[in-house]
Design a protein around this motif. Structure first.
Motif, short mmCIF file in Angstrom:
data_model
loop_
_atom_site.label_atom_id
_atom_site.label_comp_id
_atom_site.label_asym_id
_atom_site.label_seq_id
_atom_site.Cartn_x
_atom_site.Cartn_y
_atom_site.Cartn_z
N SER A 523 63.39 14.55 -34.11
CA SER A 523 63.53 12.91 -34.55
C SER A 523 62.88 12.60 -35.83
CB SER A 523 63.38 11.99 -33.68
OG SER A 523 61.70 11.93 -33.15
N SER A 524 62.14 13.51 -36.43
CA SER A 524 61.36 13.14 -37.63
C SER A 524 62.43 13.44 -38.86
CB SER A 524 60.29 14.24 -38.03
OG SER A 524 59.21 13.77 -36.86
N VAL A 525 62.50 12.33 -39.65
CA VAL A 525 63.64 12.33 -40.77
C VAL A 525 63.23 13.09 -42.18
CG1 VAL A 525 64.68 10.46 -39.78
CG2 VAL A 525 63.03 10.14 -41.57
N ASN A 526 62.01 13.32 -42.39
CA ASN A 526 61.55 13.80 -43.52
C ASN A 526 60.13 14.64 -43.43
OD1 ASN A 526 59.35 12.00 -43.61
ND2 ASN A 526 60.78 10.41 -44.51
N LEU A 527 59.81 15.21 -44.24
CA LEU A 527 58.43 16.12 -44.35
C LEU A 527 57.13 15.25 -43.94
CD1 LEU A 527 57.41 18.84 -44.58
CD2 LEU A 527 56.87 18.37 -47.15
N ASP A 528 57.13 13.93 -44.49
CA ASP A 528 55.86 13.23 -44.29
C ASP A 528 55.85 12.92 -42.47
OD1 ASP A 528 55.12 13.45 -46.79
OD2 ASP A 528 56.00 11.71 -47.36
N ALA A 529 57.00 12.69 -42.14
CA ALA A 529 56.99 12.53 -40.77
C ALA A 529 56.61 13.48 -39.80
CB ALA A 529 58.58 11.49 -40.37
N ILE A 530 57.37 14.65 -40.27
CA ILE A 530 56.94 15.86 -39.44
C ILE A 530 55.34 16.10 -39.50
CG2 ILE A 530 57.28 18.28 -39.71
CD1 ILE A 530 60.00 17.80 -40.53
N LEU A 531 54.63 15.98 -40.45
CA LEU A 531 53.28 16.38 -40.70
C LEU A 531 52.57 15.42 -39.85
CD1 LEU A 531 53.42 17.31 -44.25
CD2 LEU A 531 53.36 18.86 -42.40
N ASN A 532 52.91 13.96 -39.92
CA ASN A 532 52.29 13.04 -39.10
C ASN A 532 52.46 13.27 -37.59
OD1 ASN A 532 51.13 11.63 -41.39
ND2 ASN A 532 53.11 10.39 -41.71
N THR A 533 53.60 13.71 -37.18
CA THR A 533 53.79 13.98 -35.83
C THR A 533 52.88 14.94 -35.41
OG1 THR A 533 56.28 13.18 -36.17
CG2 THR A 533 55.83 14.77 -34.19
N LEU A 534 52.99 16.19 -35.97
CA LEU A 534 52.17 17.42 -35.90
C LEU A 534 50.70 16.84 -35.75
CD1 LEU A 534 52.04 20.52 -35.25
CD2 LEU A 534 51.92 21.03 -37.78
N GLN A 535 50.41 16.24 -36.69
CA GLN A 535 48.71 15.82 -36.54
C GLN A 535 48.54 15.05 -35.36
OE1 GLN A 535 47.59 13.58 -39.87
NE2 GLN A 535 45.49 13.11 -39.04
N LYS A 536 49.28 14.20 -35.04
CA LYS A 536 49.14 13.09 -33.93
C LYS A 536 49.03 14.06 -32.65
CE LYS A 536 52.50 10.98 -32.01
NZ LYS A 536 53.64 10.15 -31.94
N HIS A 537 49.96 14.87 -32.42
CA HIS A 537 49.93 15.75 -31.25
C HIS A 537 48.81 16.69 -31.26
CE1 HIS A 537 53.90 14.49 -29.09
NE2 HIS A 537 54.15 14.33 -30.49
N LEU A 538 48.38 17.17 -32.00
CA LEU A 538 47.28 18.37 -32.19
C LEU A 538 45.92 17.51 -31.91
CD1 LEU A 538 48.26 20.51 -35.10
CD2 LEU A 538 48.08 21.28 -32.71
N GLU A 539 45.75 16.24 -32.40
CA GLU A 539 44.53 15.40 -32.20
C GLU A 539 44.47 15.04 -30.69
OE1 GLU A 539 43.87 13.70 -36.67
OE2 GLU A 539 45.02 12.59 -35.29
N GLN A 540 45.76 14.47 -30.32
CA GLN A 540 45.69 14.12 -28.75
C GLN A 540 45.44 14.89 -27.90
OE1 GLN A 540 49.50 12.13 -28.60
NE2 GLN A 540 48.79 10.16 -29.62
N ASN A 541 46.04 16.33 -28.21
CA ASN A 541 46.11 17.37 -26.90
C ASN A 541 44.69 18.09 -26.88
OD1 ASN A 541 48.66 17.10 -25.36
ND2 ASN A 541 49.66 16.95 -27.71
N PHE A 542 44.21 18.56 -27.99
CA PHE A 542 43.28 19.12 -28.34
C PHE A 542 41.83 18.57 -28.74
CE2 PHE A 542 46.87 21.75 -29.14
CZ PHE A 542 46.87 22.59 -28.02
N GLY A 543 41.87 17.24 -28.89
CA GLY A 543 40.74 16.63 -29.38
C GLY A 543 39.96 17.27 -30.48
N ARG A 544 40.66 17.54 -31.56
CA ARG A 544 40.02 18.30 -32.74
C ARG A 544 40.59 17.73 -34.15
NH1 ARG A 544 39.42 22.07 -28.75
NH2 ARG A 544 37.95 23.80 -29.13
N THR A 545 39.64 17.74 -34.93
CA THR A 545 40.04 17.02 -36.33
C THR A 545 41.15 18.33 -36.90
OG1 THR A 545 38.30 18.45 -37.29
CG2 THR A 545 38.34 15.99 -36.92
N ILE A 546 42.27 17.88 -37.71
CA ILE A 546 43.37 18.41 -38.03
C ILE A 546 43.58 18.35 -39.73
CG2 ILE A 546 45.89 18.98 -37.88
CD1 ILE A 546 44.28 19.93 -35.39
N ALA A 547 43.96 19.44 -40.21
CA ALA A 547 44.31 19.33 -41.55
C ALA A 547 45.49 20.18 -41.82
CB ALA A 547 43.18 19.70 -42.48
N VAL A 548 46.45 19.95 -42.55
CA VAL A 548 47.77 20.49 -43.00
C VAL A 548 47.88 20.64 -44.42
CG1 VAL A 548 50.07 20.79 -42.58
CG2 VAL A 548 48.92 19.83 -40.67
#
Length: 886
Positions: A523-548
């Motif tokens: 459902s992400s319409v552009n690259l920024d939305a995709i990166l924010n979605t990926l960061q949010k899910h990784l932080e929530q599920n693994f409890g780690r800091t993330i950088a892309v």
């Protein structure tokens, strides 16, 4: 029958020849002192004499005079200094080698372990990076450093070699040269101090340099070299379709577990695969007990699977139930699905009576294997508890055992309360209830303790004679046995059900997490939305800091990063290395392990899209478990595919824009060339006639030609003016000179400029009295009305009426030019204001298709709107709406 070369082998050879990767030659010996370094230096001098650019990246001469003499005459690159615990260590400088870019570099001690904080933990990884840069490498290696032979070397020599390299590295070597020396000569060299310095020679002889050890190691090196030659001969015959005896295709499967025996199984399978020239895979079956397995065992499983991959296998992890039947069926199903011909499993090391109750995986595999061979491997060194776990080892934290004691105490209290009201044998049910509660809520271990303790307490307090473990009635013996066995069975079943439920919850949670990520990415319409979605899910599920990080202009740029996380130049350099080499690096890896984050390449079939950086957990220092690592890899793969999709969409959008621009340019050229040529031809013809036949023409003919030339020149001037106006509007260079203007004067000026172009059409103007002044750029708005009137005249019948109507609507004024022409199809109403767009009609009407587009640009610059409507009864209405507050 015609024998043709194998196309797959030919393609593989062509790709290897076209690959710019450097070639690796290994000088292989069976022990230190056989002359590997000496032979490598001699070969280097030969290559230098042939005109090859040769440098020394790292050589260890051990202060031998003959070796140091051979180094002379070769360019020696400076080493890298690494300080560790106040000691200065020297290592090969990989960056210097790559910058120097020789044709051939010499690197001694291939299996060497680099100093801490180096880029790679092992020197062979440095060599791989040099090879990737297109530089050939000569190196030295002893056979005991080969990972697949590590256990055999330890068994033969009694020495465990810590520095090892994966077998796949030596498999990738272009050439292997065996440096051989008889053991007696080697021992003589050792006695003369030509191997190590003299004060170390005696200890080396006692510990390692025994003739039996040397003979065994020599055999291993010669066998390995012979296997390599055999492989090369088979490849040669296969690519050239030479007839011969070919081994049937084999595929091996090794079953691994947390047991220490698994390392031996993996190495044995690797050697067996070499002998059979076969593919092999490693499989770990994860049961519900994995959830309660200690972190040490989980790390051991991950290490064994990594060892299998280093030795050239592919590793898999599958889920199964707790029973041996379920595990064995999972293995057999996987074997059939992947065409496995041989299964390698470890010999059961637990006592036979345990196998009777729990079952044997090997027996199950043999029973179900069918036409698949099963190889059973044992270990000569059996630990006291081969399963790496004492039968009496606690399965749960001590507090759970205390709670099980409390449950037995509660059951005992109930027994005292009801002691006169029921038979003692009925109290057995109370103790069974305590066992069930312990099994469900506390686990298997506390339940077993509750069962054993319940039997003892029941016998001691409620069976005659009291306060003793003696039994006067033999029927109570059966009661005790029944209570204990039923308690064991119940505890096992309840604990197994709890573990299976927990495993099911984990799998359900992982599936739900992957589904949520996939849905949000879709459902992400552009690259920024995709990166924010990926960061949010990784932080929530693994409890780690993330950088892309994504590439921009040949370097990586941080696109999204967790709060309070900063990447310095060193971290960016690690991420750049991962992007360029498509290999993980950073924390908890063998490459640049001192980095703050672990960096993973975001790979798709098109290459590396970017780099994902994963930091430490917020609440613990342990690394990800195998299941968490698989889930994170799945997250990274989905993120990479989503990033690729966004980039492809952007590329497609750019292609569409280029195609539109090209189409527009073609339309412009076609339209302008015709419209420019027509008036130019008319002007040229009129002037030529006047020039050549002036005296022969009467006054009326001359005036007619002059009038035609003037009319066509005005037409050409309008065309060029339209093009210039369109250019100004598109570039944003149009500037408004806003002043209050009279709409009646606006219409009159436009009609005056239109002049004879109105033709035979009648113009009716309807402007109410006392109509307010409108803020406008008078000159530009006159051009708008002229363009709209000219369009109405073109598409209206001769002698038809064209209405110009002005009206007020709240805070706006409207000007309508209404004709009685053919009208505009509904689907074209919104497109008539596009550049060069013209409604397709049977009759041909001259024009460029710019007039309405220019009018739209001017009106919108005034903050107004312009639209086209179909007129009731036939015709078209072009409507301009301007704000009154301008």
């Amino acid at each position: 029958m015609e024998h043709r070369p194998d196309p797959d082998e030919l393609l593989k050879n062509i790709q290897s020849e076209e690959n710019k990767r450097g070639k690796l030659k290994i000088f292989l010996g069976y022990v230190a002192g056989v002359g590997k370094t000496y032979a490598m230096l001699e070969a280097a001098h030969q290559r230098k004499a042939q005109g090859v650019d040769v440098v020394v990246g790292y050589i260890e001469t051990h202060k031998r005079a003959e070796t140091e003499e051979l180094v002379e005459g070769l360019e020696v690159l400076p080493r890298k200094q690494v300080e560790y615990r106040n000691v200065m260590l020297f290592e090969m400088d990989v960056d210097t080698v790559i910058r120097r870019k020789p044709q051939l570099v010499l690197v001694d001690e291939f299996a060497h372990t680099n100093a801490p904080n180096s880029r790679h933990s092992k020197r062979y990884q440095d060599v791989q990076e040099i090879l990737a840069a297109g530089i050939d490498v000569y190196t030295t290696l002893n056979i005991q450093h080969l990972e697949s032979l590590n256990d055999i070397v330890a068994q033969v020599t009694g020495v465990i070699v810590r520095e090892t390299i994966p077998d796949r590295v030596i498999d990738e070597a272009s050439e292997i040269e065996v440096i051989d020396l008889p053991p007696d000569e080697l021992l003589a060299r050792l006695q003369e101090g030509k191997v190590y310095v003299p004060d170390q020679a005696a200890r080396a002889i006692r510990k390692f340099f025994r003739k039996g050890n040397l003979t065994a190691l020599r055999e291993m090196s010669l066998r390995r070299a012979a296997e390599r030659v055999d492989d090369q001969m088979r490849a040669y015959m296969q690519t050239r379709a030479i007839q011969g005896i070919w081994a049937a295709g084999e595929r091996l499967l090794v079953c691994v577990s947390p047991s220490p025996l698994s390392e031996r199984l993996v190495r044995t399978t690797r050697r067996l695969a070499d002998e059979l020239n076969a593919e092999w895979v490693a499989l770990y079956v994860e049961t519900p007990q994995f959830a309660s397995m200690s972190q040490e065992k989980r790390d051991r499983v991950a290490g064994i699977l990594q060892l299998a991959e280093d030795l050239g296998a592919r590793s898999y992890t599958l889920s199964s139930g707790n029973s041996m039947d379920s595990v064995s069926q999972t293995v057999i199903d996987f074997a059939h699905k992947n065409n496995v011909t041989k299964i390698v499993a470890g010999k059961p090391l637990r006592p036979r009576w345990q196998e009777f109750f729990r079952g044997s995986l090997v027996d199950k595999l043999i029973h179900k294997s069918g036409d698949i061979d099963v190889y059973v491997v044992t270990s000569a060194d059996k630990p006291l508890f081969p399963t790496d776990e004492s039968p009496l080892k606690l399965h749960s934290p001590i507090t759970r055992y205390l709670w099980s004691l409390a449950l037995v105490a509660a059951a005992t209290a109930i027994g005292f309360i009801t002691l006169g009201n029921m038979e003692a044998t009925n109290l057995v049910m109370v103790y069974l209830l305590a066992v069930v509660i312990a099994a469900i809520y506390l686990g298997r271990g506390p339940a077993i303790v509750a069962s054993m303790l319940g039997v003892l307490v029941f016998d001691f307090l409620f069976v005659v004679p009291y306060f003793t473990f003696a039994v006067s009635d033999t029927q109570y013996v059966l009661t005790f046995i029944g209570l204990f066995l039923v308690g064991l069975v119940i505890s096992q079943l309840a604990a197994r059900a709890s573990e299976q439920a927990e495993a099911a919850r984990q799998r359900e949670a992982e599936t739900a997490e992957l589904y949520d990520l996939s849905r949000d990415l879709a459902s992400s319409v552009n690259l920024d939305a995709i990166l924010n979605t990926l960061q949010k899910h990784l932080e929530q599920n693994f409890g780690r800091t993330i950088a892309v990080l994504l590439p921009e202009a040949d370097h990586l740029v941080v696109k999204t990063i967790s709060e309070n996380l900063h990447l310095g130049d060193e971290e960016l350099a690690v991420a750049d290395w991962v992007y360029r080499h498509a290999e993980p690096a950073g924390r908890n890896t063998s490459t640049l392990p001192a980095a703050q984050l672990r960096y993973l390449p975001l790979r798709t079939s098109r290459g590396v899209m970017g780099v994902l950086g994963v930091g430490k957990p917020e609440s613990a220092n342990n690394d990800l478990s195998p299941s968490q690592r698989r889930l994170m890899e799945a997250f990274a793969n989905q993120g990479a595919q989503a990033i690729e999709r966004a980039q492809l969409e952007e590329q497609n959008r750019q292609i569409v824009l280029l195609q539109s621009a090209e189409k527009l340019q073609n339309a412009l050229l076609n339209s302008i060339s015709h419209d420019l040529r027509t008036p130019m031809v008319a002007i040229t013809g009129a002037l030529s006639a006047l020039d050549e036949n002036y005296m022969e023409l009467d006054e009326a003919a001359r005036n007619t030609l002059i009038e035609n030339a003037r009319s066509e020149s005005e037409r050409l001037n309008r065309l060029v003016g339209n093009l210039l106006n369109m250019t100004r509007i598109e570039s944003g260079a149009i500037k408004l000179n806003l002043e209050p203007g009279d709409v009646q004067d606006l219409i009159g000026t436009a009609l005056e400029q239109l002049g004879r172009r109105v033709g035979q059409n009648q113009i009716k103007v309807d402007v109410p009295a006392n109509f307010p002044l409108v803020s406008m750029d008078f000159t530009l708005m006159v051009q708008v009305i002229v363009n709209l009137l000219e369009n109405a005249v073109k598409y209206s019948p001769n002698d038809s009426l064209i209405d110009i109507i002005a009206s007020m609507h709240d805070t706006t004024v409207r000007l309508q030019i209404a004709d009685r022409g053919a009208g505009i199809p509904f689907e074209d109403l919104s497109r008539v204001f596009d550049k060069f767009y013209r409604v397709q009609r049977p009759e041909s009407v001259s024009g460029t298709g710019l007039g309405l587009s220019i009018s739209k640009g001017i009106v919108e610059a005034h903050g107004g709107q312009i639209r086209a409507l179909n007129r009731a009864g036939g015709g078209t209405i072009l409507e301009v709406e301007l704000p009154l507050d301008k």
